[in-house]
Write an enzyme that holds these catalytic residues in place. Structure first.
Site, PDB file in Angstrom:
ATOM      1  N   ASN A   7       0.859  -1.185   0.000  1.00 20.11           N
ATOM      2  CA  ASN A   7       0.000   0.000   0.000  1.00 20.11           C
ATOM      3  C   ASN A   7       0.900   1.242   0.000  1.00 20.11           C
ATOM      4  O   ASN A   7       1.706   1.438   0.914  1.00 20.11           O
ATOM      5  CB  ASN A   7      -0.897  -0.017   1.242  1.00 20.11           C
ATOM      6  CG  ASN A   7      -1.915   1.107   1.238  1.00 20.11           C
ATOM      7  OD1 ASN A   7      -1.599   2.249   0.909  1.00 20.11           O
ATOM      8  ND2 ASN A   7      -3.135   0.811   1.631  1.00 20.11           N
ATOM      9  N   ARG A  18       4.782  18.436   0.930  1.00 23.32           N
ATOM     10  CA  ARG A  18       5.622  19.516   0.405  1.00 23.32           C
ATOM     11  C   ARG A  18       5.063  20.137  -0.868  1.00 23.32           C
ATOM     12  O   ARG A  18       5.637  21.085  -1.399  1.00 23.32           O
ATOM     13  CB  ARG A  18       7.048  18.995   0.147  1.00 23.32           C
ATOM     14  CG  ARG A  18       7.838  18.704   1.411  1.00 23.32           C
ATOM     15  CD  ARG A  18       8.158  19.966   2.195  1.00 23.32           C
ATOM     16  NE  ARG A  18       9.068  20.829   1.480  1.00 23.32           N
ATOM     17  CZ  ARG A  18      10.393  20.820   1.644  1.00 23.32           C
ATOM     18  NH1 ARG A  18      10.938  19.980   2.509  1.00 23.32           N
ATOM     19  NH2 ARG A  18      11.158  21.639   0.957  1.00 23.32           N
ATOM     20  N   HIS A  43      -5.549   3.476  -1.728  1.00 19.71           N
ATOM     21  CA  HIS A  43      -6.855   3.714  -1.104  1.00 19.71           C
ATOM     22  C   HIS A  43      -7.183   5.194  -1.226  1.00 19.71           C
ATOM     23  O   HIS A  43      -6.978   5.970  -0.292  1.00 19.71           O
ATOM     24  CB  HIS A  43      -6.816   3.279   0.361  1.00 19.71           C
ATOM     25  CG  HIS A  43      -8.155   3.266   1.033  1.00 19.71           C
ATOM     26  ND1 HIS A  43      -8.492   2.386   2.028  1.00 19.71           N
ATOM     27  CD2 HIS A  43      -9.258   4.035   0.853  1.00 19.71           C
ATOM     28  CE1 HIS A  43      -9.724   2.605   2.432  1.00 19.71           C
ATOM     29  NE2 HIS A  43     -10.209   3.624   1.735  1.00 19.71           N
ATOM     30  N   ARG A  45      -9.233   8.526  -1.071  1.00 19.70           N
ATOM     31  CA  ARG A  45     -10.384   9.005  -0.308  1.00 19.70           C
ATOM     32  C   ARG A  45     -10.919  10.276  -0.958  1.00 19.70           C
ATOM     33  O   ARG A  45     -10.199  10.951  -1.705  1.00 19.70           O
ATOM     34  CB  ARG A  45      -9.992   9.235   1.147  1.00 19.70           C
ATOM     35  CG  ARG A  45      -9.794   7.916   1.903  1.00 19.70           C
ATOM     36  CD  ARG A  45      -9.480   8.151   3.374  1.00 19.70           C
ATOM     37  NE  ARG A  45      -9.605   6.922   4.147  1.00 19.70           N
ATOM     38  CZ  ARG A  45      -8.651   6.009   4.275  1.00 19.70           C
ATOM     39  NH1 ARG A  45      -7.497   6.181   3.673  1.00 19.70           N
ATOM     40  NH2 ARG A  45      -8.837   4.916   5.003  1.00 19.70           N
ATOM     41  N   GLU A  70      -8.646   0.185  -3.108  1.00 18.71           N
ATOM     42  CA  GLU A  70      -9.538   0.071  -1.962  1.00 18.71           C
ATOM     43  C   GLU A  70     -10.377   1.332  -1.824  1.00 18.71           C
ATOM     44  O   GLU A  70      -9.931   2.426  -2.168  1.00 18.71           O
ATOM     45  CB  GLU A  70      -8.738  -0.096  -0.663  1.00 18.71           C
ATOM     46  CG  GLU A  70      -7.856  -1.316  -0.605  1.00 18.71           C
ATOM     47  CD  GLU A  70      -7.106  -1.409   0.708  1.00 18.71           C
ATOM     48  OE1 GLU A  70      -6.620  -2.507   1.028  1.00 18.71           O
ATOM     49  OE2 GLU A  70      -6.986  -0.386   1.417  1.00 18.71           O
ATOM     50  N   THR A 100      -8.013   6.403   9.190  1.00 22.43           N
ATOM     51  CA  THR A 100      -7.705   5.150   8.508  1.00 22.43           C
ATOM     52  C   THR A 100      -8.899   4.223   8.683  1.00 22.43           C
ATOM     53  O   THR A 100      -9.812   4.517   9.462  1.00 22.43           O
ATOM     54  CB  THR A 100      -6.419   4.506   9.074  1.00 22.43           C
ATOM     55  OG1 THR A 100      -6.073   3.365   8.290  1.00 22.43           O
ATOM     56  CG2 THR A 100      -6.592   4.102  10.523  1.00 22.43           C
ATOM     57  N   HIS A 190      -4.037  -4.463   7.649  1.00 26.89           N
ATOM     58  CA  HIS A 190      -4.135  -3.431   8.676  1.00 26.89           C
ATOM     59  C   HIS A 190      -3.268  -3.807   9.870  1.00 26.89           C
ATOM     60  O   HIS A 190      -3.551  -4.741  10.607  1.00 26.89           O
ATOM     61  CB  HIS A 190      -5.570  -3.185   9.132  1.00 26.89           C
ATOM     62  CG  HIS A 190      -5.756  -1.785   9.670  1.00 26.89           C
ATOM     63  ND1 HIS A 190      -6.211  -0.751   8.894  1.00 26.89           N
ATOM     64  CD2 HIS A 190      -5.488  -1.253  10.876  1.00 26.89           C
ATOM     65  CE1 HIS A 190      -6.260   0.361   9.613  1.00 26.89           C
ATOM     66  NE2 HIS A 190      -5.807   0.079  10.822  1.00 26.89           N
ATOM     67  N   GLY A 213       1.048  -1.317   4.304  1.00 29.58           N
ATOM     68  CA  GLY A 213       1.515   0.010   3.944  1.00 29.58           C
ATOM     69  C   GLY A 213       2.250   0.712   5.065  1.00 29.58           C
ATOM     70  O   GLY A 213       3.464   0.862   5.037  1.00 29.58           O
ATOM     71  N   HIS A 214       1.517   1.117   6.083  1.00 35.41           N
ATOM     72  CA  HIS A 214       2.094   1.960   7.137  1.00 35.41           C
ATOM     73  C   HIS A 214       3.330   1.328   7.772  1.00 35.41           C
ATOM     74  O   HIS A 214       4.388   1.956   7.864  1.00 35.41           O
ATOM     75  CB  HIS A 214       1.038   2.250   8.201  1.00 35.41           C
ATOM     76  CG  HIS A 214       1.506   3.171   9.285  1.00 35.41           C
ATOM     77  ND1 HIS A 214       1.518   4.541   9.139  1.00 35.41           N
ATOM     78  CD2 HIS A 214       2.000   2.922  10.517  1.00 35.41           C
ATOM     79  CE1 HIS A 214       1.992   5.091  10.241  1.00 35.41           C
ATOM     80  NE2 HIS A 214       2.287   4.132  11.092  1.00 35.41           N
TER      81      HIS A 214
END
EC number: 2.6.99.2
Length: 237
Positions: A7, A18, A43, A45, A70, A100, A190, A213-214
């Protein structure tokens, strides 16, 4: 072997902070695939605070593995997915103001809505997956919608595992067993990380894909992206 989909939302967040094009999202997607990642996940949004809708279009020509988009299937999101036709769409019931994703679908309450959405995507050749909590009733409800796969929401497991509670895997094992019986594909995502991914993989039969991802980006700050990708692939064997 379970596939690793990376992700890249956090890369977009860093770029957007930036206002320029550093780090370059498309180059990062190409690089992680060259390092062995078997998919790219985004994902977008509605507020485009990380992945922009244009990013989704730009990535289409750069993702040569599996492309997973997603999101909550609002009309704008559905139009995007139908235009791009990624490998997979993962339906997530996130509120517009959610930092999230924080819950899976109530597949019983929203059966009719999900069924209609899934039929639309599947008729366009797009594999579908529903983000669900580790609840047997929700797995059964997901099957009734006609989805190809489920994605198990793994935050609860990750939190409890970090506290030393390995029994937190039990509801996920039960749900995986039911999903296999129902011939539903199994994804997960997740808060999965290098610390917990091998244990999770070893205990979830039929796990086809993890979307990370994170944690992966945070670990890469210390270890480097290529080494982190390699470490995940080794643990997922």
């Amino acid at each position: 072997m379970t596939k690793l989909s990376v992700n890249i939302n956090k890369i977009a967040t860093l770029r957007n902070s930036r206002g320029g094009d550093v780090p370059n999202l498309l180059q990062f997607a190409k690089d992680v695939q060259s390092y062995g990642a078997e998919g790219i996940t985004i994902h977008p949004r509605p507020d485009e605070r990380h992945i922009r809708y244009q990013d989704a279009y730009d990535l289409k020509s750069e993702v040569y593995t599996e492309y997973n988009i997603e999101g909550n299937p609002i009309p704008k999101f559905m139009d995007l997915v139908l235009d791009i036709k990624p490998t997979q769409v993962t339906l997530v019931p996130d509120a517009t103001d959610a930092i999230t994703s924080n819950a899976g679908w109530d597949t019983i309450k929203h059966k009719d809505f999900l069924t209609e959405v899934i039929q639309t995507f599947r008729s366009n050749g797009i594999r579908t997956s529903i983000f669900v909590d580790p609840d047997l009733h929700q797995i059964e409800g997901a099957k009734a919608t006609g989805t190809d796969r489920i994605e198990l929401y793994t935050e609860a497991f990750a939190h409890q595992y970090s506290l030393g509670n390995k029994e937190a895997i039990n509801p996920y094992m039960e749900c995986a067993g039911l999903a296999n019986t129902l011939q539903l594909g199994i994804n997960a995502g997740h808060d999965l990380s290098l610390q917990n991914i091998q244990f999770f993989k070893e205990n979830i039969p039929g796990l086809q894909e993890v979307s990370i991802g994170h944690a992966l980006i945070a670990e890469s700050l210390y270890m480097g992206v290529e080494k982190v990708i390699s470490s995940y692939l080794e643990k997922l064997k």
